[in-house]
Design a protein around this motif. Structure first.
Motif, PDB file in Angstrom:
ATOM      1  N   ASP A  82     -13.343  -7.450  -5.839  1.00 23.34           N
ATOM      2  CA  ASP A  82     -13.937  -6.886  -4.632  1.00 23.34           C
ATOM      3  C   ASP A  82     -12.866  -6.596  -3.584  1.00 23.34           C
ATOM      4  O   ASP A  82     -12.908  -5.565  -2.902  1.00 23.34           O
ATOM      5  N   ASP A  86     -12.050  -2.942  -1.997  1.00 23.92           N
ATOM      6  CA  ASP A  86     -12.072  -2.730  -0.548  1.00 23.92           C
ATOM      7  C   ASP A  86     -10.732  -2.205  -0.044  1.00 23.92           C
ATOM      8  O   ASP A  86     -10.682  -1.360   0.857  1.00 23.92           O
ATOM      9  N   SER A  87      -9.644  -2.709  -0.610  1.00 29.30           N
ATOM     10  CA  SER A  87      -8.316  -2.247  -0.202  1.00 29.30           C
ATOM     11  C   SER A  87      -8.112  -0.788  -0.586  1.00 29.30           C
ATOM     12  O   SER A  87      -7.531  -0.009   0.184  1.00 29.30           O
ATOM     13  N   ASP A  89     -10.468   1.467  -0.877  1.00 29.81           N
ATOM     14  CA  ASP A  89     -11.279   2.257   0.045  1.00 29.81           C
ATOM     15  C   ASP A  89     -10.612   2.371   1.411  1.00 29.81           C
ATOM     16  O   ASP A  89     -10.541   3.455   1.996  1.00 29.81           O
ATOM     17  N   GLY A  90     -10.125   1.233   1.920  1.00 27.68           N
ATOM     18  CA  GLY A  90      -9.533   1.233   3.252  1.00 27.68           C
ATOM     19  C   GLY A  90      -8.262   2.046   3.331  1.00 27.68           C
ATOM     20  O   GLY A  90      -8.100   2.903   4.213  1.00 27.68           O
ATOM     21  N   MET A 104     -12.548  -1.606   5.172  1.00 27.80           N
ATOM     22  CA  MET A 104     -12.376  -2.757   4.294  1.00 27.80           C
ATOM     23  C   MET A 104     -13.440  -3.821   4.532  1.00 27.80           C
ATOM     24  O   MET A 104     -13.805  -4.569   3.616  1.00 27.80           O
ATOM     25  N   LYS A 105     -13.959  -3.884   5.750  1.00 28.25           N
ATOM     26  CA  LYS A 105     -14.984  -4.877   6.072  1.00 28.25           C
ATOM     27  C   LYS A 105     -16.359  -4.451   5.590  1.00 28.25           C
ATOM     28  O   LYS A 105     -17.250  -5.278   5.394  1.00 28.25           O
ATOM     29  N   ASP A 106     -16.548  -3.161   5.364  1.00 31.20           N
ATOM     30  CA  ASP A 106     -17.836  -2.621   4.913  1.00 31.20           C
ATOM     31  C   ASP A 106     -18.128  -3.120   3.502  1.00 31.20           C
ATOM     32  O   ASP A 106     -17.297  -3.005   2.604  1.00 31.20           O
ATOM     33  N   SER A 107     -19.315  -3.650   3.298  1.00 32.15           N
ATOM     34  CA  SER A 107     -19.674  -4.201   1.986  1.00 32.15           C
ATOM     35  C   SER A 107     -19.939  -3.117   0.948  1.00 32.15           C
ATOM     36  O   SER A 107     -19.924  -3.396  -0.256  1.00 32.15           O
ATOM     37  N   ILE A 109     -19.197   0.125  -1.421  1.00 27.99           N
ATOM     38  CA  ILE A 109     -18.003   0.585  -2.131  1.00 27.99           C
ATOM     39  C   ILE A 109     -17.978   2.107  -2.137  1.00 27.99           C
ATOM     40  O   ILE A 109     -19.015   2.758  -2.319  1.00 27.99           O
ATOM     41  N   GLY A 113     -12.623   2.977  -4.034  1.00 26.97           N
ATOM     42  CA  GLY A 113     -12.811   1.635  -4.576  1.00 26.97           C
ATOM     43  C   GLY A 113     -13.369   1.647  -5.980  1.00 26.97           C
ATOM     44  O   GLY A 113     -12.919   0.898  -6.854  1.00 26.97           O
ATOM     45  N   ASP A 232      -8.892  -9.324   1.712  1.00 28.90           N
ATOM     46  CA  ASP A 232      -8.969  -8.262   0.703  1.00 28.90           C
ATOM     47  C   ASP A 232      -7.586  -7.930   0.157  1.00 28.90           C
ATOM     48  O   ASP A 232      -7.436  -7.622  -1.038  1.00 28.90           O
TER      49      ASP A 232
END
Length: 255
Positions: A82, A86-87, A89-90, A104-107, A109, A113, A232
């Motif tokens: 996970d 997240d990394s 995506d961010g 990255m904080k958003d749950s 995907i 990601g 993350d």
């Protein structure tokens, strides 16, 4: 006894495995539990290795590796996977530090990601399935603790990027002596698989070199984009370095 408590606290934090009730909990223990992150990796490696060794007796290597990977993901609750997603995506979708941290904080995907974790898992499975059985088992036992040691190096040398976060209690301090404990628990199983003849020393060294390069690359990127690391980021480093270790070992044995 206190060191044993710290190990179980780390095991509880980084996996979904149950721990004895007598361990108890104090928030301050989290500040020093990261020294046993590689030891937790050894537990996960033992689970993954046991599933692989049993499955490889009756199933093709690719299926045995898939089952082994599924077992390790179940044991950790996909905690590190996970973080890697997240990394991706961010770093892939954010153009400012604030936006990267927000993504990255958003749950949920995103495309980066989903694609990233798919390619990562496929790479690990393909690499392990291409190794001889004993080499694959040795690679599992070495890579899980060593990859978590690479993540520990971020805690040891970098600043935490968020004001608050799930990983912050483990990231507030890591002294040189604590990192030495982490390094010892990671190097010990790696040395054991070489001594047992499951992995050649040269292939282990190449795999470790690939891990170090990947860690430095990711750490520089985190420093440039975030000014530090997050939980993350630790998961991302663990996943990436585990994969490149398998690739380094495979490159040596394939040639």
């Amino acid at each position: 006894m206190q060191q044993l408590r710290l190990f179980f606290i780390a095991l509880q934090f980084f996996t979904r495995l149950p721990i004895p009730r007598w361990v108890g909990f104090e928030p301050a223990w989290l500040h020093h539990a990261s020294r046993y992150f590689p030891a937790v990796g050894l537990v996960v490696a033992a689970i993954a290795g046991s599933v692989y060794a049993a499955a490889a007796q009756v199933l093709p290597p690719a299926v045995a590796v898939l089952l082994s990977t599924a077992a390790s993901i179940y044991a950790t609750g996909a905690f590190h996977e996970d973080g890697f997603a997240d990394s991706c995506d961010g770093l892939g979708g954010g153009h400012t530090r604030e936006r990267v941290l927000e993504i990255m904080k958003d749950s949920r995907i995103g495309a980066y990601g989903a694609i990233g974790i798919g390619v990562m898992l496929a790479t690990k499975v393909a690499a392990l399935a291409s190794l001889p059985k004993l080499a694959a088992l040795g690679a599992l036992l070495a890579a899980h603790p060593l990859s978590r040691l690479m993540a520990c190096s971020l805690i040891w040398r970098m600043e935490y990027a968020r004001a608050e976060g799930k990983a912050k209690p483990l990231a507030q301090e890591m002294r040189g002596g604590e990192f030495a404990i982490a390094a010892f628990t990671a190097v010990l199983p790696a040395s054991a698989v070489v001594a047992a003849g499951w992995l050649p020393a040269f292939s282990l060294a190449v795999g470790l070199g690939c891990m170090l390069l990947a860690t430095v690359w990711f750490a520089r990127k985190f420093q440039q984009r975030l000014g530090g690391y997050t939980g993350d980021c630790l998961g991302a480093v663990q996943q990436l370095t585990e994969a490149v270790f398998y690739l380094g070992v495979l490159a040596c044995l394939w040639n």
